[in-house]
Write an enzyme that holds these catalytic residues in place. Structure first.
Site, mmCIF file in Angstrom:
data_model
loop_
_atom_site.group_PDB
_atom_site.id
_atom_site.type_symbol
_atom_site.label_atom_id
_atom_site.label_comp_id
_atom_site.label_asym_id
_atom_site.label_seq_id
_atom_site.Cartn_x
_atom_site.Cartn_y
_atom_site.Cartn_z
ATOM 1 N N LYS A 184 -43.165 -27.192 -48.572
ATOM 2 C CA LYS A 184 -42.565 -25.911 -49.043
ATOM 3 C C LYS A 184 -41.077 -26.253 -50.123
ATOM 4 O O LYS A 184 -40.663 -25.851 -50.935
ATOM 5 C CB LYS A 184 -42.933 -24.613 -48.273
ATOM 6 C CG LYS A 184 -42.193 -23.514 -49.045
ATOM 7 C CD LYS A 184 -42.085 -22.400 -47.852
ATOM 8 C CE LYS A 184 -41.101 -22.588 -46.699
ATOM 9 N NZ LYS A 184 -39.721 -21.872 -46.917
ATOM 10 N N ASN A 185 -40.599 -26.820 -48.289
ATOM 11 C CA ASN A 185 -39.662 -26.468 -48.563
ATOM 12 C C ASN A 185 -38.611 -27.540 -49.299
ATOM 13 O O ASN A 185 -36.933 -28.339 -50.047
ATOM 14 C CB ASN A 185 -37.924 -27.590 -47.584
ATOM 15 C CG ASN A 185 -38.408 -25.598 -46.376
ATOM 16 O OD1 ASN A 185 -38.764 -24.605 -46.988
ATOM 17 N ND2 ASN A 185 -38.093 -25.846 -45.491
ATOM 18 N N CYS A 206 -31.362 -11.096 -42.855
ATOM 19 C CA CYS A 206 -32.736 -11.431 -43.207
ATOM 20 C C CYS A 206 -33.210 -11.723 -41.730
ATOM 21 O O CYS A 206 -33.052 -11.809 -40.536
ATOM 22 C CB CYS A 206 -33.318 -12.676 -43.520
ATOM 23 S SG CYS A 206 -32.869 -14.361 -42.883
ATOM 24 N N ARG A 253 -27.157 -14.877 -42.876
ATOM 25 C CA ARG A 253 -27.694 -16.030 -43.342
ATOM 26 C C ARG A 253 -26.625 -16.381 -45.102
ATOM 27 O O ARG A 253 -26.924 -16.233 -45.594
ATOM 28 C CB ARG A 253 -28.854 -16.666 -43.924
ATOM 29 C CG ARG A 253 -29.841 -16.725 -42.437
ATOM 30 C CD ARG A 253 -31.403 -17.134 -42.209
ATOM 31 N NE ARG A 253 -31.960 -18.258 -43.333
ATOM 32 C CZ ARG A 253 -32.879 -19.107 -44.177
ATOM 33 N NH1 ARG A 253 -33.873 -17.813 -43.109
ATOM 34 N NH2 ARG A 253 -33.470 -19.894 -43.716
ATOM 35 N N ASP A 278 -37.028 -25.058 -37.599
ATOM 36 C CA ASP A 278 -38.855 -24.328 -37.599
ATOM 37 C C ASP A 278 -39.366 -24.597 -37.296
ATOM 38 O O ASP A 278 -40.658 -24.520 -37.328
ATOM 39 C CB ASP A 278 -38.443 -24.967 -39.045
ATOM 40 C CG ASP A 278 -37.496 -24.236 -40.746
ATOM 41 O OD1 ASP A 278 -37.167 -23.798 -40.287
ATOM 42 O OD2 ASP A 278 -38.041 -24.750 -41.809
ATOM 43 N N ARG A 298 -46.185 -17.454 -47.503
ATOM 44 C CA ARG A 298 -44.975 -18.219 -47.915
ATOM 45 C C ARG A 298 -44.841 -19.566 -47.152
ATOM 46 O O ARG A 298 -44.359 -19.969 -48.501
ATOM 47 C CB ARG A 298 -43.900 -17.304 -47.119
ATOM 48 C CG ARG A 298 -43.367 -15.918 -47.701
ATOM 49 C CD ARG A 298 -42.024 -15.563 -47.199
ATOM 50 N NE ARG A 298 -40.723 -16.158 -47.378
ATOM 51 C CZ ARG A 298 -39.885 -16.677 -47.608
ATOM 52 N NH1 ARG A 298 -39.887 -15.691 -45.981
ATOM 53 N NH2 ARG A 298 -38.895 -17.514 -47.926
HETATM 54 C C1 UD1 Z 1 -33.242 -24.745 -44.710
HETATM 55 C C2 UD1 Z 1 -34.781 -23.903 -44.913
HETATM 56 C C3 UD1 Z 1 -35.365 -23.702 -43.636
HETATM 57 C C4 UD1 Z 1 -34.949 -24.229 -42.043
HETATM 58 C C5 UD1 Z 1 -33.168 -24.373 -42.222
HETATM 59 C C6 UD1 Z 1 -32.765 -24.921 -41.625
HETATM 60 C C7 UD1 Z 1 -35.832 -24.165 -47.248
HETATM 61 C C8 UD1 Z 1 -35.899 -23.387 -48.388
HETATM 62 N N1 UD1 Z 1 -35.114 -23.337 -46.245
HETATM 63 O O1 UD1 Z 1 -32.354 -23.216 -45.269
HETATM 64 O O2 UD1 Z 1 -36.617 -23.627 -43.906
HETATM 65 O O3 UD1 Z 1 -34.435 -23.375 -41.684
HETATM 66 O O4 UD1 Z 1 -32.176 -25.426 -43.483
HETATM 67 O O5 UD1 Z 1 -33.159 -26.461 -40.958
HETATM 68 O O6 UD1 Z 1 -34.987 -25.020 -47.347
HETATM 69 N N2 UD1 Z 1 -24.853 -21.208 -43.231
HETATM 70 C C9 UD1 Z 1 -23.078 -20.930 -43.762
HETATM 71 N N3 UD1 Z 1 -23.253 -20.740 -44.379
HETATM 72 C C10 UD1 Z 1 -23.955 -21.124 -45.880
HETATM 73 C C11 UD1 Z 1 -25.067 -21.534 -46.438
HETATM 74 C C12 UD1 Z 1 -25.689 -22.146 -44.317
HETATM 75 O O7 UD1 Z 1 -23.132 -20.704 -42.432
HETATM 76 O O8 UD1 Z 1 -23.610 -20.888 -47.053
HETATM 77 C C13 UD1 Z 1 -25.529 -21.850 -42.278
HETATM 78 C C14 UD1 Z 1 -26.990 -20.779 -41.770
HETATM 79 O O9 UD1 Z 1 -26.222 -19.419 -41.284
HETATM 80 C C15 UD1 Z 1 -27.063 -20.999 -40.570
HETATM 81 C C16 UD1 Z 1 -26.936 -22.931 -41.257
HETATM 82 O O10 UD1 Z 1 -25.859 -22.889 -42.124
HETATM 83 O O11 UD1 Z 1 -26.834 -21.122 -39.171
HETATM 84 C C17 UD1 Z 1 -28.057 -23.920 -41.659
HETATM 85 O O12 UD1 Z 1 -28.405 -22.863 -42.720
HETATM 86 P P1 UD1 Z 1 -28.676 -23.813 -43.443
HETATM 87 O O13 UD1 Z 1 -29.285 -24.840 -43.662
HETATM 88 O O14 UD1 Z 1 -28.130 -23.459 -44.934
HETATM 89 O O15 UD1 Z 1 -30.416 -22.706 -44.407
HETATM 90 P P2 UD1 Z 1 -31.304 -23.072 -45.762
HETATM 91 O O16 UD1 Z 1 -31.006 -23.771 -46.152
HETATM 92 O O17 UD1 Z 1 -31.014 -21.856 -45.845
#
Ligand code: UD1
Length: 419
Positions: free
Chosen positions: A24-25, A118, A123, A306, A398
């Site tokens: 999915k990711n 969320c 996030r 995850d 999902r």
């Molecule tokens: C993706 C995965 C999700 C997984 C996560 C971490 C997808 C669709 N989802 O989510 O299943 O749990 O990676 O492996 O691929 N952060 C910030 N600022 C930002 C972006 C992120 O502070 O602009 C922080 C987030 O709050 C979190 C950390 O960085 O604490 C990691 O988040 P991120 O790797 O971005 O997660 P996603 O890409 O949303």
């Protein structure tokens, strides 16, 4: 609202073969990448999960034509007809923000709703925004929507303050069509990021450093179509491996990529399970005695956040105390209260969950709050004696393709109830 009803048994042993679906990711950013070209992008090993349908609804609104077959998806975005990802869609699926980078790079404008809160904590998307600004985008925020504009993105040297999977994916996609060289530092190295980059390379992107912390991208004027396979879902695979260990069963996972699961397999072995790895297969044989252990989530190749909820269920059956530390997301322990309803003994203190085992759980009605929390509740329901009903099961849809069907074939007594 659909529910999943499980008749749990303390002595249930799952047995059989399960085929792992596509990730999915990995498929979500690959779909977003088709916005970068007017040519056709064909994806194979596509999981038929709800997030894919949500992403396709979003893509259709942006001007994409697509054809979804069993496991195959072709996408064609001749022109981007709208630049807007609505709040309704972004709220339903946070990964909708992955259209931001490619849309901006191809058509000079993208309007995307801010995701807001969320279930697994704050996030933010500041790292996506900062990176795009460094590529020359003008970003404004009004009425809950971000508007990013740039007539031509310019390459830049960007260091992510923190590893972000979605941020890395958005920035790589945008940088492919930026003028000149972009250097991205402290990139997320998850296999899903690498899978996206391989697709982009097939589309004509010039990217060096796939799977490394630093990537160099030479912008090109345009990208073309490609045919690309989505990697197997390592989290679905990990969930079934935990199911095997938890039920002291014997499962063969096929169509899986063992190299993406090294940390998870190590932890399963520490718990006592026997794990045999072949090319695209993994066999797990659970052990009678499950050992306790401490686990800390961290970015790839560390232990995935995850998989945290599912391992917590395994630890409830382990002899001794286990501590799980969640370092990626705050508030990602929503499954704990539900596991307590089933009789688990868990305390939460800040970013740590302390699990005392072994406990014998008994079935109850529980409510899922996010995707991986619902997976953990289904796992717990398998071994909690009596009926467990998991409410709000749309979370599981999902990201898992027919989880109840797959578990039923392995010997679980599980069914979906509608209404
Ligand atoms: C993706 C995965 C999700 C997984 C996560 C971490 C997808 C669709 N989802 O989510 O299943 O749990 O990676 O492996 O691929 N952060 C910030 N600022 C930002 C972006 C992120 O502070 O602009 C922080 C987030 O709050 C979190 C950390 O960085 O604490 C990691 O988040 P991120 O790797 O971005 O997660 P996603 O890409 O949303």
């Amino acid at each position: 609202m659909e529910k999943i009803k499980i008749a749990g048994r303390d002595d249930l042993k799952l047995k059989g073969t399960v085929r792992v679906s596509g990730s999915k990711n990995a498929v979500l950013p690959a779909i977003a990448a088709s916005l970068l070209t007017r040519d056709k992008v064909e994806l194979g090993n596509v999981p038929l999960v709800k997030d894919v349908h949500t992403m396709l609804t979003l893509m259709k609104g942006l001007g994409a034509d697509f054809h979804l077959r069993r496991n195959g998806l072709s996408l064609e975005v001749k022109t981007i007809s709208s630049a807007e990802a609505t709040y309704e869609l972004v709220r339903a699926m946070r990964a909708s923000i992955l259209v931001l980078g490619p849309m901006l790079a191809r058509s000079g404008k993208a309007v995307v709703a801010l995701p807001g809160g969320c279930a697994i904590g704050l996030r933010p998307i500041d790292l996506h925004m900062n990176g795009l600004q460094k590529l020359g985008a003008n970003i404004t925020l009004k009425h809950g929507y971000i508007t990013a504009e740039a007539t031509q993105l310019q390459g830049a040297d960007i260091t992510f303050e923190k590893k972000t999977v979605g941020g890395t994916e958005n920035l790589v996609m945008a940088a492919c069509l930026a003028r000149g060289e972009t250097v991205l530092r402290n990139c997320a190295r998850e296999p899903e990021v690498v899978n996206l980059c391989s697709l982009l390379v097939k589309m004509g992107a010039k990217i060096e450093g796939l799977g490394e912390e630093t990537m160099k991208i030479q912008g090109v004027a345009e990208l073309g179509g490609a045919v690309h396979d989505i990697i197997p879902d390592r989290i679905e695979a990990g969930t079934f491996l935990v199911a095997g260990a938890l039920t002291r069963g014997n499962l063969l996972l096929t169509e899986v990529e063992p190299s993406h699961l090294i940390t998870v397999i190590d932890k399963l072995r520490i718990s006592g399970a026997k794990v045999e790895v072949k090319k695209n297969k993994i066999r797990i044989t659970g052990s009678e005695v499950i050992r306790s252990q401490d686990i800390t989530t961290s970015p790839y190749p560390g232990f995935p956040t995850d998989m945290q909820a599912q391992f917590m269920v395994l630890m409830t059956r382990a002899s001794g105390t286990s501590i799980i530390t969640e370092t990626i997301f705050e508030r990602r322990f929503s499954h704990v209260n539900e596991l307590l309803r089933l009789g688990a003994s868990i305390e939460v203190s800040g970013d740590k969950a302390i699990i005392h085992g072994p406990t014998k759980m008994s079935g109850a009605e529980v409510t899922a709050t996010d995707l991986r929390a619902s997976a953990s509740l289904i796992l717990a329901g398998l071994v909690a004696k009596g009926w467990t009903v998991v409410n709000e099961v749309e979370h599981i849809d999902r990201g898992y393709e027919n989880i109840e069907g797959k578990l039923r074939r392995l010997g679980a007594d599980i069914e979906r109830l509608s209404g």
